[in-house]
Design a protein around this motif. Structure first.
Motif, mmCIF file in Angstrom:
data_model
loop_
_atom_site.group_PDB
_atom_site.id
_atom_site.type_symbol
_atom_site.label_atom_id
_atom_site.label_comp_id
_atom_site.label_asym_id
_atom_site.label_seq_id
_atom_site.Cartn_x
_atom_site.Cartn_y
_atom_site.Cartn_z
ATOM 1 N N ILE A 51 -9.098 -8.100 9.271
ATOM 2 C CA ILE A 51 -7.951 -7.646 8.374
ATOM 3 C C ILE A 51 -8.353 -8.237 7.029
ATOM 4 O O ILE A 51 -8.293 -7.433 6.025
ATOM 5 N N THR A 55 -8.868 -5.390 3.402
ATOM 6 C CA THR A 55 -8.037 -5.942 2.397
ATOM 7 C C THR A 55 -8.942 -5.899 1.145
ATOM 8 O O THR A 55 -8.640 -5.474 0.267
ATOM 9 N N GLU A 94 -5.469 -1.469 8.506
ATOM 10 C CA GLU A 94 -5.137 -3.071 8.465
ATOM 11 C C GLU A 94 -3.905 -3.101 9.417
ATOM 12 O O GLU A 94 -3.764 -4.178 9.981
ATOM 13 N N ALA A 95 -2.828 -2.224 9.485
ATOM 14 C CA ALA A 95 -1.652 -2.116 10.156
ATOM 15 C C ALA A 95 -2.001 -2.325 11.602
ATOM 16 O O ALA A 95 -1.628 -3.155 12.551
ATOM 17 N N TYR A 98 -3.682 -5.801 12.440
ATOM 18 C CA TYR A 98 -2.754 -6.725 12.316
ATOM 19 C C TYR A 98 -2.145 -6.777 13.732
ATOM 20 O O TYR A 98 -1.459 -7.994 14.208
ATOM 21 N N ARG A 154 2.137 -5.697 5.762
ATOM 22 C CA ARG A 154 0.835 -5.482 4.983
ATOM 23 C C ARG A 154 1.134 -4.894 3.563
ATOM 24 O O ARG A 154 0.451 -5.199 2.769
ATOM 25 N N ARG A 157 2.346 -7.841 1.572
ATOM 26 C CA ARG A 157 1.303 -8.932 1.437
ATOM 27 C C ARG A 157 0.498 -8.196 0.336
ATOM 28 O O ARG A 157 -0.097 -8.896 -0.685
#
Length: 235
Positions: A51, A55, A94-95, A98, A154, A157
């Motif tokens: 993750i 990012t 990324e989702a 996650y 996400r 964040r």
């Protein structure tokens, strides 16, 4: 000399159910839980690193595009829109990561809340049927976090600020740094796509991002468990 030791029979019930004996022995069970905790913690750390890597890519790409877009007046404004598309792609990746990460994190939290926390301060377990629920999850792992919640978390964040910065930079590029003398709507055109369509599309996109980011909903991440009387177990 003949070997008098009995042959190992993997099909025998005694051998198949050997791990089940740990359930009746406290020392064996706690030792087994320690090994399970370290294994699940390793998986959690590995997916947390994945993750973070996504990012980092999104942040570096955003910074690079902003630097390049404002390095000269001749830079096309739509390069920032390409950046918005790429950041959205990173958000989707990324989702997904996650949601997988939360599988292992939920197990780690169950062990921490019901084994280690209770060992340090024996006020009682958080979930009365935690062993049953953890056993079911080991047998049939399930993704517990809905896709919309994963995207929302996400966005909150990191990705909502990144998208906002790129769109704000695009607006500044159209207005402050535009030397063509044309209106903002005319300058917003991308090739054969009219400026009105570009502005409307981006407005709808950003409104959707706002809704997904801040729409209140019950958080299901962390694999929250409930008592046996609750029908909402591990949805």
């Amino acid at each position: 000399m003949t070997d008098s030791s009995p042959e190992f029979d993997p099909e025998s019930r005694e051998e198949r159910e050997v791990a089940g004996e740990a359930a009746d022995d406290r020392s064996d069970f706690l030792s087994l839980m320690g090994h399970a905790y370290r294994g699940e913690l390793g998986r959690t750390t590995s997916w947390r690193t994945r993750i973070d890597r996504t990012t980092n890519w999104a942040v570096v790409m955003t910074a690079s595009l902003l630097t390049w877009a404002f390095s000269s007046d001749s830079r096309p404004h739509y390069i920032l829109l390409v950046g918005v598309v790429m950041v959205t792609v990173f958000l989707g990746i990324e989702a997904r990561r996650y949601r997988v990460y939360d599988i292992w994190r939920s197990r780690v939290r169950v062990m921490e809340e019901n084994v280690f926390a209770n060992a340090l301060d024996s006020e009682g377990v958080e979930q009365t049927n935690w062993r049953e629920l953890l056993s079911e999850d080991f047998r049939e792992p399930k993704i517990k976090t809905p896709i919309l919640e994963a995207i929302s978390r996400r966005l909150q964040r990191i990705y909502f600020p990144l998208i906002s910065v790129l769109l704000l930079a695009w607006v500044i590029r159209l207005t402050v740094f535009s030397n063509s003398g044309a209106s903002v709507v005319q300058t917003a055109a991308v090739g054969a796509i009219a400026g009105e369509a570009v502005l409307a599309g981006l407005g709808a996109f950003y409104l959707g991002v706002l809704i997904v980011t801040f729409w209140p909903s019950r958080r299901r991440a962390k694999g929250e468990l409930h008592s046996e009387t609750d029908s909402d177990q591990w949805k």
